[in-house]
Design an enzyme around this catalytic site. Sequence first.
Site, PDB file in Angstrom:
ATOM      1  N   LYS A 138      41.859  45.371  51.063  1.00  6.28           N
ATOM      2  CA  LYS A 138      40.635  44.625  51.336  1.00  6.28           C
ATOM      3  C   LYS A 138      40.539  44.178  52.793  1.00  6.28           C
ATOM      4  O   LYS A 138      39.457  44.122  53.368  1.00  6.28           O
ATOM      5  CB  LYS A 138      40.529  43.423  50.398  1.00  6.28           C
ATOM      6  CG  LYS A 138      40.244  43.791  48.950  1.00  6.28           C
ATOM      7  CD  LYS A 138      40.072  42.549  48.093  1.00  6.28           C
ATOM      8  CE  LYS A 138      39.622  42.910  46.686  1.00  6.28           C
ATOM      9  NZ  LYS A 138      40.586  43.767  46.000  1.00  6.28           N
ATOM     10  N   GLU A 193      38.842  33.685  52.368  1.00  8.72           N
ATOM     11  CA  GLU A 193      37.436  33.735  52.764  1.00  8.72           C
ATOM     12  C   GLU A 193      36.721  32.435  52.425  1.00  8.72           C
ATOM     13  O   GLU A 193      37.146  31.691  51.534  1.00  8.72           O
ATOM     14  CB  GLU A 193      36.716  34.880  52.031  1.00  8.72           C
ATOM     15  CG  GLU A 193      37.160  36.256  52.451  1.00  8.72           C
ATOM     16  CD  GLU A 193      36.370  37.335  51.744  1.00  8.72           C
ATOM     17  OE1 GLU A 193      36.334  38.451  52.268  1.00  8.72           O
ATOM     18  OE2 GLU A 193      35.791  37.071  50.682  1.00  8.72           O
ATOM     19  N   HIS A 210      36.921  34.459  37.459  1.00  8.71           N
ATOM     20  CA  HIS A 210      36.604  35.595  38.318  1.00  8.71           C
ATOM     21  C   HIS A 210      36.597  36.923  37.565  1.00  8.71           C
ATOM     22  O   HIS A 210      36.646  37.989  38.183  1.00  8.71           O
ATOM     23  CB  HIS A 210      37.565  35.674  39.512  1.00  8.71           C
ATOM     24  CG  HIS A 210      37.611  34.424  40.325  1.00  8.71           C
ATOM     25  ND1 HIS A 210      36.541  33.995  41.083  1.00  8.71           N
ATOM     26  CD2 HIS A 210      38.581  33.483  40.476  1.00  8.71           C
ATOM     27  CE1 HIS A 210      36.854  32.854  41.675  1.00  8.71           C
ATOM     28  NE2 HIS A 210      38.087  32.522  41.312  1.00  8.71           N
ATOM     29  N   ARG A 263      36.035  53.667  42.046  1.00  8.86           N
ATOM     30  CA  ARG A 263      36.155  54.183  40.681  1.00  8.86           C
ATOM     31  C   ARG A 263      34.887  53.828  39.920  1.00  8.86           C
ATOM     32  O   ARG A 263      34.001  53.152  40.443  1.00  8.86           O
ATOM     33  CB  ARG A 263      37.348  53.539  39.985  1.00  8.86           C
ATOM     34  CG  ARG A 263      37.305  52.005  40.022  1.00  8.86           C
ATOM     35  CD  ARG A 263      38.445  51.367  39.268  1.00  8.86           C
ATOM     36  NE  ARG A 263      38.558  49.935  39.508  1.00  8.86           N
ATOM     37  CZ  ARG A 263      37.833  48.992  38.947  1.00  8.86           C
ATOM     38  NH1 ARG A 263      36.871  49.324  38.103  1.00  8.86           N
ATOM     39  NH2 ARG A 263      38.021  47.719  39.212  1.00  8.86           N
TER      40      ARG A 263
END
Length: 658
Positions: free
Chosen positions: A116, A200, A235, A292
């Site tokens: 990421k 973040e 999440h 994917r």
Amino acid sequence: MFDKILIANRGEIACRVIATCRRLGIATVAVYSDADRDARHVRLADEAIHIGPAAAAESYLRGEVILQAAQRSGAQAIHPGYGFLSENAGFAQACAQAGIVFIGPPVSAIQAMGDKSAAKALMQRAGVPLTPGYHGDNQDPAFLREQADAIGYPVLIKASAGGGGKGMRKVERSADFIEALAGCQREAQSAFGNPHVLVEKYVERPRHIEIQVFGDAHGNVVHLFERDCSVQRRHQKVLEEAPAPGMTAERRAAMGKAATDAARAVGYVGAGTVEFIAGPGGDFYFMEMNTRLQVEHPVTELVTGTDLVEWQLRVAAGQPLPKSQEQLALNGHAIEARLYAEDADRGFLPSTGTLRHLRLPSNDAHVRVDAGVEQGDAITPYYDPMIAKLIVWDVDRDAALRRMQAALADCEIAGVTTNVAFLSRLVRTGSFANARLDTALIEREQPALQPQAMDEAGWQLAALAAVLQSPAPAVDPLDPHSPWAASDGWRIGGPAWRQLELEHGGQRRRLRLRALGGAWEIELDGQRSTATCQAQGPHRRVCMDGRQLQLRVLRDGPRLHLFGHDGGRPFLLHDAIAEADHPPVEQGGLAAPMPGRVVALPVVPGSRVTRGQPLVVLEAMKMEHSLSAPADGVLRAYRVAEGELVAEGAALVEFEAD
């Protein structure tokens, strides 16, 4: 096109790929672990090959064994599904070296988007909007906390190498950062083999909107519009829908362009999803790209009239995309709900066991069920506890919402605890019904999501069902009309009362019943009602105090399940005599709610603790679960050690409540 493919996955995605291949005339090879020897995907495939023990690390994550199975079977290609090896660049490279097609993006694209932190840098160069944060390599806890302090709380810690909510924590204040970081790194290491994280800014009231992209080897890239996946817990997505409510044409075009720019930046081929965090003011930021197919892809299929698995197969075979961007259009609205074996009222703890009864809605033009299990199959602690995906379609969102409410009411599952009742409450909340969506919806709607107390009529219906579903007395074939074969409570001088004790939702009630001719009299807390019951196929029609209800009743030992128009209700029938012979286990401990591995024991024995304070962190089904103190008191001792595997019900601590 291929003649034979191997599916390197399990569950509903393996079953889905098999169905598409069968329609296209492609032979399929399934792989299976010890735990999946009799699984549905194994039964559906043309051929199946054993790949190892139950643990995923010893079976579905062993790329070399799966590759050997493909070579042994003569498969020309491998479909990885999602999860497991679907985003493993090393496995994709090994397939290429073996001359077997990996049905997914190029190795370079997996590598570019698999980390990421590196993906964020690439997207920045491509002009894709990014969330402010730290995406570098320095993983020193003190340094990362400094970065979080500079970004400003709340922040989100995220595993760099994975997704699905694993290795992710929202942190509200600096004092909580180090502990949350440690949990993220443990989870990331366990799930992805890489503890690296990024930090973040947490966007307040965010929506999770993702764009389905598709590329081919001829340079074509399209997007198939958006999905709103904002309704999440821990999440992890719970409900998904397409198109996103309130999406303007301008914003859809901007997000679609950003997503296809991201795909082109990495030379993307195949199915992929570009995920964005969207703010309430119309701003949006790149979050990650999943290289994917996604669990929620059916909603896109229903609103675009496509089969994305077929697209994957055609593109992997070298064919161009079946449609251009101009040929793609939205039609109607689709909603997906994930049916899980989990206890929503106990922090969504996974549930294991055998599906003693499984009845899901029938597939038609408006309802689709993607299931990887059938009645009699087991939900084990080794894999994700998904039972099925329930997807509905209709001309607009209001109509689709009504379809979903009805479809959830048609689900009948017994043998494990499920989230069906929770989902039924969720789709009826004001926030979801009126499309006030953000990732905090479930937390915000907690009052409406709590289970409602059973009304008096519900207890009376359960008592009547328990009596009617009781095992019938043995009948002498030489005397079928013997009065001893009757179970109506007949006695000289009047019918006898039968006493029952039922439990539901942690509450126990005592009721009495007796037969009165063709009816039953039911007493609860001194109040009596009269009911009649008539069998209608698998259902019973009950008329009680002028109210008629149609029920399906399932008796499974001491457990009783009532399924009606408002969903299912489980009851436990207590046997006072048996319980007197087997008193409850010693109080003052904390038992494992599921099989798992102890990953942390955060309290020093002998310490005082407060109600809700974490005492044990248990890893099960790829996620960490904190088990908390039931009250204020003292943690006397641990009965387990870090790293130890424990069975469901195992004693974990010695606890003395105040």
